[in-house]
Design a protein around this motif. Structure first.
Motif, PDB file in Angstrom:
ATOM      1  N   ALA A  24       0.796  -1.224   0.000  1.00  0.00           N
ATOM      2  CA  ALA A  24       0.000   0.000   0.000  1.00  0.00           C
ATOM      3  C   ALA A  24       0.834   1.283   0.000  1.00  0.00           C
ATOM      4  O   ALA A  24       0.405   2.296  -0.524  1.00  0.00           O
ATOM      5  CB  ALA A  24      -0.935   0.012   1.205  1.00  0.00           C
ATOM      6  N   SER A  25       2.019   1.245   0.598  1.00  0.00           N
ATOM      7  CA  SER A  25       2.816   2.468   0.704  1.00  0.00           C
ATOM      8  C   SER A  25       3.250   2.968  -0.663  1.00  0.00           C
ATOM      9  O   SER A  25       3.714   2.194  -1.503  1.00  0.00           O
ATOM     10  CB  SER A  25       4.049   2.230   1.578  1.00  0.00           C
ATOM     11  OG  SER A  25       3.665   2.045   2.914  1.00  0.00           O
ATOM     12  N   LYS A  26       3.125   4.267  -0.868  1.00  0.00           N
ATOM     13  CA  LYS A  26       3.456   4.857  -2.169  1.00  0.00           C
ATOM     14  C   LYS A  26       4.920   4.683  -2.550  1.00  0.00           C
ATOM     15  O   LYS A  26       5.251   4.632  -3.724  1.00  0.00           O
ATOM     16  CB  LYS A  26       3.072   6.337  -2.189  1.00  0.00           C
ATOM     17  CG  LYS A  26       1.573   6.550  -2.240  1.00  0.00           C
ATOM     18  CD  LYS A  26       1.212   8.029  -2.284  1.00  0.00           C
ATOM     19  CE  LYS A  26      -0.271   8.262  -2.401  1.00  0.00           C
ATOM     20  NZ  LYS A  26      -1.101   7.526  -1.478  1.00  0.00           N
TER      21      LYS A  26
ATOM     22  N   GLY B  24       6.551   2.021  -1.726  1.00  0.00           N
ATOM     23  CA  GLY B  24       6.777   0.580  -1.678  1.00  0.00           C
ATOM     24  C   GLY B  24       7.397   0.195  -0.344  1.00  0.00           C
ATOM     25  O   GLY B  24       7.268   0.902   0.644  1.00  0.00           O
TER      26      GLY B  24
ATOM     27  N   ARG C 117       7.250  -2.546  -4.918  1.00  0.00           N
ATOM     28  CA  ARG C 117       6.748  -1.194  -5.132  1.00  0.00           C
ATOM     29  C   ARG C 117       5.263  -1.103  -4.809  1.00  0.00           C
ATOM     30  O   ARG C 117       4.585  -2.114  -4.678  1.00  0.00           O
ATOM     31  CB  ARG C 117       6.968  -0.789  -6.591  1.00  0.00           C
ATOM     32  CG  ARG C 117       8.415  -0.766  -6.993  1.00  0.00           C
ATOM     33  CD  ARG C 117       8.530  -0.509  -8.489  1.00  0.00           C
ATOM     34  NE  ARG C 117       9.895  -0.656  -8.926  1.00  0.00           N
ATOM     35  CZ  ARG C 117      10.680   0.379  -9.213  1.00  0.00           C
ATOM     36  NH1 ARG C 117      10.230   1.597  -9.131  1.00  0.00           N
ATOM     37  NH2 ARG C 117      11.921   0.169  -9.598  1.00  0.00           N
ATOM     38  N   HIS C 118       4.771   0.118  -4.744  1.00  0.00           N
ATOM     39  CA  HIS C 118       3.350   0.362  -4.511  1.00  0.00           C
ATOM     40  C   HIS C 118       2.523  -0.423  -5.533  1.00  0.00           C
ATOM     41  O   HIS C 118       2.786  -0.365  -6.726  1.00  0.00           O
ATOM     42  CB  HIS C 118       3.057   1.865  -4.639  1.00  0.00           C
ATOM     43  CG  HIS C 118       1.605   2.194  -4.553  1.00  0.00           C
ATOM     44  ND1 HIS C 118       0.916   2.176  -3.367  1.00  0.00           N
ATOM     45  CD2 HIS C 118       0.711   2.524  -5.507  1.00  0.00           C
ATOM     46  CE1 HIS C 118      -0.338   2.498  -3.600  1.00  0.00           C
ATOM     47  NE2 HIS C 118      -0.501   2.710  -4.885  1.00  0.00           N
TER      48      HIS C 118
ATOM     49  N   GLU D 131      -0.821   2.316   4.354  1.00  0.00           N
ATOM     50  CA  GLU D 131      -0.011   3.422   3.866  1.00  0.00           C
ATOM     51  C   GLU D 131       0.897   3.876   5.013  1.00  0.00           C
ATOM     52  O   GLU D 131       0.409   4.422   6.003  1.00  0.00           O
ATOM     53  CB  GLU D 131      -0.930   4.567   3.400  1.00  0.00           C
ATOM     54  CG  GLU D 131      -0.238   5.854   3.106  1.00  0.00           C
ATOM     55  CD  GLU D 131       0.742   5.759   1.953  1.00  0.00           C
ATOM     56  OE1 GLU D 131       1.939   5.968   2.218  1.00  0.00           O
ATOM     57  OE2 GLU D 131       0.326   5.482   0.837  1.00  0.00           O
TER      58      GLU D 131
ATOM     59  N   ASP E 110       3.770   5.851   4.656  1.00  0.00           N
ATOM     60  CA  ASP E 110       4.690   6.894   4.215  1.00  0.00           C
ATOM     61  C   ASP E 110       4.654   8.152   5.064  1.00  0.00           C
ATOM     62  O   ASP E 110       5.573   8.950   5.011  1.00  0.00           O
ATOM     63  CB  ASP E 110       4.415   7.265   2.756  1.00  0.00           C
ATOM     64  CG  ASP E 110       4.461   6.061   1.847  1.00  0.00           C
ATOM     65  OD1 ASP E 110       5.297   5.177   2.097  1.00  0.00           O
ATOM     66  OD2 ASP E 110       3.656   6.002   0.905  1.00  0.00           O
TER      67      ASP E 110
END
Length: 94
Positions: free
Chosen positions: A15-17, A19, A63-64, A91, A93
């Motif tokens: 989910a993290s932008k 990654g 990656r995301h 997320e 980040d």
């Protein structure tokens, strides 16, 4: 039956932008390392790496939006996989 939990495995989407890089990797590694059993993580078609190692997570290149497989074996495997999966699907980040 030997009284051991069977292997646990789950497929989730990162989910993290950014990654699994930098802060998200550190948080995932810390959580994975705190589990009672070793936890691995792998991208489709790749060899699993230890989820408790920041360096391994960085070299994984997740990656995301990538799908990863989180797995563990032994007593507490299901809980360990769920704890790591909860972070990977969040997320991180911010």
């Amino acid at each position: 039956m030997n009284g051991r939990e069977p292997m646990a495995e789950v497929r989730v989407t990162v989910a993290s932008k950014v990654g699994l890089h930098a802060r998200p990797a550190a948080l995932v590694a810390k959580t994975a390392a705190a589990q009672r059993v070793p936890v691995t993580i792998a991208k489709a078609g790749a060899e699993p790496v230890p989820a408790g190692s920041v360096l391994s997570l960085l070299t994984l290149g997740a990656r995301h939006g990538d799908e990863v497989v989180i797995a563990a074996d032994g007593d507490g495997a299901k809980d360990a996989v769920e704890a790591v999966a909860a972070l990977v699907t969040t997320e991180l980040d911010g």
